[in-house]
Each structure stands twice: as C-alpha cells, then as structure tokens.
Design an enzyme around this catalytic site. Structure first.
Site, PDB file in Angstrom:
ATOM      1  N   CYS A 204      42.578  34.479  39.446  1.00  0.00           N
ATOM      2  CA  CYS A 204      41.141  34.686  39.148  1.00  0.00           C
ATOM      3  C   CYS A 204      40.633  35.904  39.917  1.00  0.00           C
ATOM      4  O   CYS A 204      41.090  37.010  39.689  1.00  0.00           O
ATOM      5  CB  CYS A 204      40.330  33.430  39.475  1.00  0.00           C
ATOM      6  SG  CYS A 204      40.865  31.935  38.630  1.00  0.00           S
ATOM      7  N   ASP A 251      40.231  32.697  27.295  1.00  0.00           N
ATOM      8  CA  ASP A 251      39.478  33.370  28.356  1.00  0.00           C
ATOM      9  C   ASP A 251      38.933  34.707  27.847  1.00  0.00           C
ATOM     10  O   ASP A 251      39.355  35.785  28.284  1.00  0.00           O
ATOM     11  CB  ASP A 251      40.398  33.575  29.557  1.00  0.00           C
ATOM     12  CG  ASP A 251      39.672  33.991  30.815  1.00  0.00           C
ATOM     13  OD1 ASP A 251      38.427  34.051  30.803  1.00  0.00           O
ATOM     14  OD2 ASP A 251      40.354  34.250  31.829  1.00  0.00           O
ATOM     15  N   HIS A 282      40.552  30.098  31.344  1.00  0.00           N
ATOM     16  CA  HIS A 282      40.577  30.757  32.647  1.00  0.00           C
ATOM     17  C   HIS A 282      40.915  29.710  33.718  1.00  0.00           C
ATOM     18  O   HIS A 282      40.490  28.568  33.637  1.00  0.00           O
ATOM     19  CB  HIS A 282      39.203  31.383  32.916  1.00  0.00           C
ATOM     20  CG  HIS A 282      39.137  32.204  34.157  1.00  0.00           C
ATOM     21  ND1 HIS A 282      39.752  33.428  34.253  1.00  0.00           N
ATOM     22  CD2 HIS A 282      38.509  31.983  35.343  1.00  0.00           C
ATOM     23  CE1 HIS A 282      39.507  33.940  35.451  1.00  0.00           C
ATOM     24  NE2 HIS A 282      38.774  33.082  36.132  1.00  0.00           N
TER      25      HIS A 282
END
Length: 313
Positions: A204, A251, A282
């Site tokens: 991330c 995502d 995600h």
C-alpha cells in the site's frame, strides 16, 4: 503534484475508499479527515477535494471529539515469533538525529543470506508487517522492517492508527526515503547479510515508497511493490532492480497509474513484471484487513519468493 502532496492525497483517498467500502463508518471517516486536515476547516476543504458533500461543520466537530472506531481483531500470525527456525527481535539505531526502531528477522543459525527491507502500510509497523518479516526469515532471508513513525516515538506509542496515518501522510516523501536509505545501510551492515543481494517489498503506502526507493537506491537487485502508487515517471530510468508489481483487479484508484508506469518501464528497459489479481481489492494480502483475499495473497506471496530467489541468487 509534489511528493508530499502525493502521499497526503494517497492517504486521504484511502480513508475515503475505506468509508465507501464499509470498512469504517461515517463518523470514523470524518474523524480521520479532521485529523488529517488539521482541524474542521481543513477537513471541509479535504472533503470537497474528495467529492464528499453534505457534511456540516457541526458534524465534523462532533466527529473530532469521537473515540476511534475499534480495530478488527488481529489474526494469528503465519510464523510464530518464537518459531525455532528463526530469530526475531526489535532493534534500535541512531541516524539523522533521532533513534530509529525496526524489526529484524533472520533464519536461526544462518551464517549468510540476502537481505530484504519490508516497508509497512500507512498504519505503521503493525504485527502483520512483523509477521511478513518472519515469513521472509522462514524462507531464508534476513529481513528488516523499519518503523517510519520512529521520529515521533514509534508505532507502538499510538493506539489510534489514524494518528499514525496522518503523521506519515504529512511527512515529506523525501524524508521517508532518507529514513529508508538509513535502514538499508543498517541492513547491509547486519552480520550475515549479503550486501550485494538486497531486495525490498512494501505494501500500500509502503508499496508506493518501494517504487520511490527503487528510483533512489541503485544497489537494490529486486523489489516487489504491492499495490503501490507509481513513482515520478521521470525517475523510472534510475531503477536498477528487477521489479515485480502486484495489484488487485478491483483497485481502480491505484491501477489507473499502471499504463503510464508500464510504458515508462518498457522505455527505460527495466526488467519487470506486472501481476494483476482479478477480483482482488486493494490491500488483499493483509490477512488482518477487510480486503484479505486468501487465494490471491497466497499466490502473490509465492510469486514474491520466486522473484527474490531469481534476482537475489
């Protein structure tokens, strides 16, 4: 957009995405927005930039006083900290005028192994990231996971992860990269680390920093950014490592940057592979999060280890 604005925007959009997907409730989303925006007026401007309307100053003020939403319970780690096959511990080192905290995991009794830096998400050095470092140790690597919240006391100092996210978002990207460069120096100097065989994996927010670090650290041989926002495309030719970019098919926010990034990688002649897991969101690799996708996570980790075996050999 500057690196600082880019990271700030990334965290703001992630808060909004968590709210839209039901991971956090409305009050928690607004509370985080106030914290990130530095107050009610800053939150109003931030919400407007995110396309969120119908929020009054009174509601924001109430959210500002609310307690944090209770976090989801942590899952059992895949590799126990006391696993006899590894050695794992917190370490501390001084650099850039303050004490850095990091988590070091290595194979038990291993005299020599490649080194891998693990870069955490925007919630700091959580137990899940420590577990990832232990998974790497179990696979034969010496892994170091630096705490990018060290300058303000470290992740463990905070019970409110939104405070951690806000600090990380408000800190310039170049400061994070400088701290990661220090972590790389510590990793290289760790007894047993093969200093010419260094890799990085990040998730991330940490995936975005993995991309950035790859453009700034030519000594890296292999990097694996998980669903990280793209770096400055003008710096892509600086990458010397082989890159495995891992993404979730659902995502859309992050994946919008893939075509331009892939074009830059091709143009620069970078050794790379992009893997997109259809149906995964995600943060699908995090087994403590709402978006955890076991099948995609297991295969992505298999690919990660294969990538490191190939390019850190």
């Amino acid at each position: 957009m500057s690196d600082r604005q880019d990271l700030f925007r990334y965290v703001a959009e992630e808060f909004a995405e968590d709210y839209r997907e039901g991971e956090i409730d409305r009050r928690e989303f607004l509370r985080r927005t106030v914290l990130l925006g530095g107050g009610v007026s800053g939150a109003r401007a931030l919400l407007a930039s995110l396309g969120v309307s119908g929020v009054s100053s009174a509601e924001l003020a109430q959210a500002q006083q609310a307690n944090p939403q209770a976090p989801a319970p942590e899952s059992k780690p895949l590799v126990d900290p006391n696993d006899p096959a590894i050695q794992a511990q917190e370490i501390r080192y001084s650099a850039r005028g303050f004490e850095h905290i990091a988590y070091l995991a290595r194979p038990a009794g291993s005299a020599s192994a490649p080194g891998v830096l693990v870069i955490h998400e925007n919630r700091g050095l959580q137990p899940h990231i420590q577990d990832v470092a232990r998974r790497l140790a179990k696979a034969g690597y010496i892994a170091l996971a630096p705490d990018l919240v060290s300058k303000v006391g470290g992740t463990a100092k905070f019970t409110d992860t939104a405070q951690i996210s806000s600090y990380l978002a408000q800190t310039p990207a170049e400061e994070h990269i400088a701290n990661l460069q220090e972590a790389l120096r510590v990793l290289k100097a760790t007894p047993g680390v093969q200093a010419d065989r260094l890799g990085v994996v990040g998730f991330c927010f940490g995936g975005g920093l993995t991309w950035r670090l790859a453009t700034e650290a030519p000594e890296l041989k292999a990097v694996v950014p998980f669903y990280g926002p793209a770096p400055d495309l003008a710096k892509v030719p600086n990458i010397k490592a082989a890159v495995l970019g891992i993404y979730g098919g659902n995502d859309a926010r992050i994946n919008a940057g893939i075509p331009a990034l892939e074009a830059a990688l091709k143009k620069a002649g970078i050794k790379y592979q992009i893997k997109i897991y259809e149906g995964a969101n995600h943060a699908f690799h995090n087994d403590t999060g709402a978006n955890y996708n076991p099948a995609a996570a297991e295969d992505a980790w298999r690919m990660t280890l294969e990538w490191f075996r190939t390019y850190l050999a």
